[in-house]
Design a protein around this motif. Structure first.
Motif, PDB file in Angstrom:
ATOM      1  N   LEU A 196       0.806  -1.217   0.000  1.00  0.00           N
ATOM      2  CA  LEU A 196       0.000   0.000   0.000  1.00  0.00           C
ATOM      3  C   LEU A 196       0.842   1.272   0.000  1.00  0.00           C
ATOM      4  N   ALA A 246       1.384   1.887  -3.576  1.00  0.00           N
ATOM      5  CA  ALA A 246       0.044   2.206  -4.066  1.00  0.00           C
ATOM      6  C   ALA A 246      -0.343   3.638  -3.716  1.00  0.00           C
ATOM      7  N   ALA A 247       0.061   4.103  -2.531  1.00  0.00           N
ATOM      8  CA  ALA A 247      -0.265   5.478  -2.138  1.00  0.00           C
ATOM      9  C   ALA A 247       0.445   6.485  -3.030  1.00  0.00           C
ATOM     10  N   ALA A 283      -1.566   6.542  -6.007  1.00  0.00           N
ATOM     11  CA  ALA A 283      -2.814   7.258  -5.724  1.00  0.00           C
ATOM     12  C   ALA A 283      -2.598   8.763  -5.827  1.00  0.00           C
ATOM     13  N   THR A 343      -6.009   5.419  -0.960  1.00  0.00           N
ATOM     14  CA  THR A 343      -5.509   4.059  -1.155  1.00  0.00           C
ATOM     15  C   THR A 343      -6.195   3.071  -0.221  1.00  0.00           C
TER      16      THR A 343
END
Length: 334
Positions: free
Chosen positions: A147, A150-151, A154, A289
């Motif tokens: 994550l 992923a952030a 994002a 996220t």
């Protein structure tokens, strides 16, 4: 005896005894479940991370997931026992950029977990509780270890501002590229093109929502409303800049080597492209996220190809740098 990984200096690391640091006021102690390795961790190990963005010796690890064991005074007691991920940038919270929510631009200077302060390549990590993002009780912590990248994606997706029905493209098929496909798919694009150097990840890209795939080279199709570059090379940036329509939006997330030939400013100006860049993820991107992950719209788990024990750090670094098509995200397990 539990151990942590310490990079003493470029090319030198050791396993050192780990003693959990008790959380002070406002802090939380997290039991680490998994920690990912990315290109910046290889930079730390090789010694070619930009000056000022690493401080040796250091415990690496900025992509992680875990469970809160206990908190210090003033931190919410309800955090204990919760599954969490956490922001890496140690922002001051009082400068004008922090007050604007742009914590990755903090005026107090750069401090980040795993680069200038101890990271998660250890059994536990102690950090300010305000940096934690709580996950659903049933969350898969192995998937959640992705994550952090992923952030960052994002942040790119939010800056791109893709709207339903627009034509969007992603340049790069690594971890960031495959995560970008998932974020952009959620905006209901009319077309979602992925551009890679080879076709090894075409099937995965289509599984995540790509409607078209092509390799670099030849005449680029062009005409895209939104283009997100994720590969971190000058060549990828040039490829990405050729794809937007006039007045389109281009977001660069990769960091090319210093001095690389980049974009032609005349090209950008005459086509009136809106160019944005991303380095790290502010709280809004993290919140986005976690929402996507909790709603089942973001599935990082298929990107994980290797899980190895923390003691295999050197092997994991070599895997990440191998360039082998079968190597995706490599996770270390304390």
């Amino acid at each position: 005896m539990s151990a942590e990984i310490v990079v003493e200096a470029p090319g030198r690391h050791r396993a050192a005894p780990h003693t959990p640091r008790e959380p002070g006021p406002g802090e939380a102690l997290v039991r680490v479940h998994a920690v990912g390795i990315c290109g910046s961790d290889r930079e730390v190990y090789r010694g070619d991370r930009p000056e000022g963005y690493v401080r040796y010796p250091v415990v690496p690890g900025h992509e992680w997931s875990g469970t809160v064991e206990r908190v210090g005074a003033g931190a919410p007691a309800s955090l204990a026992g919760r599954k969490v991920v956490g922001e890496g940038f140690r922002n001051c919270q009082v400068c004008d950029r922090c007050h604007a929510g742009e914590t990755t631009l903090c005026g107090a200077g750069y401090e980040e977990t795993g680069f200038t302060v101890p990271g998660a390549m250890a059994p536990t990590l102690t950090l300010p509780a305000r940096l934690l993002h709580v996950l659903p009780e049933g969350a898969d912590l192995t998937a959640a270890a992705l994550l952090e990248p992923a952030a960052c994606v994002a942040a790119a997706a939010l800056k791109a501002g893709a709207r339903p029905g627009e034509r969007v493209a992603v340049v790069g098929t690594g971890t960031l590229g495959m995560l970008a496909v998932q974020f952009l798919r959620a905006t209901s694009p009319a077309e979602l093109l992925v551009v890679g150097t080879g076709r090894e990840r075409e099937a995965l890209a289509r599984r995540f929502g790509a409607t078209a795939f092509r390799t670099r080279g030849g005449e680029p199709p062009g005409g895209f409303d939104v283009v997100v570059e994720t590969a971190g090379s000058a060549d990828a940036a040039r490829t990405a800049a050729a794809l937007p329509r006039r007045g389109g939006r281009l977001v660069l997330t990769g960091i090319p080597a210093p001095g690389a030939d980049g974009l032609d400013p005349t090209h950008l100006v005459l086509r009136q492209l809106e160019v944005r860049t991303v380095f790290g993820a502010p709280p809004a991107a993290w919140a986005h996220t976690v929402r996507m992950f909790a709603a089942g719209l973001l599935d990082p788990l298929p990107l994980v190809t290797h899980e190895v024990p923390l003691s295999a750090f050197a092997r994991a670094i070599a895997l990440v740098g191998s360039g082998h098509p079968d190597v995706g995200k490599v996770l270390l397990r304390p």
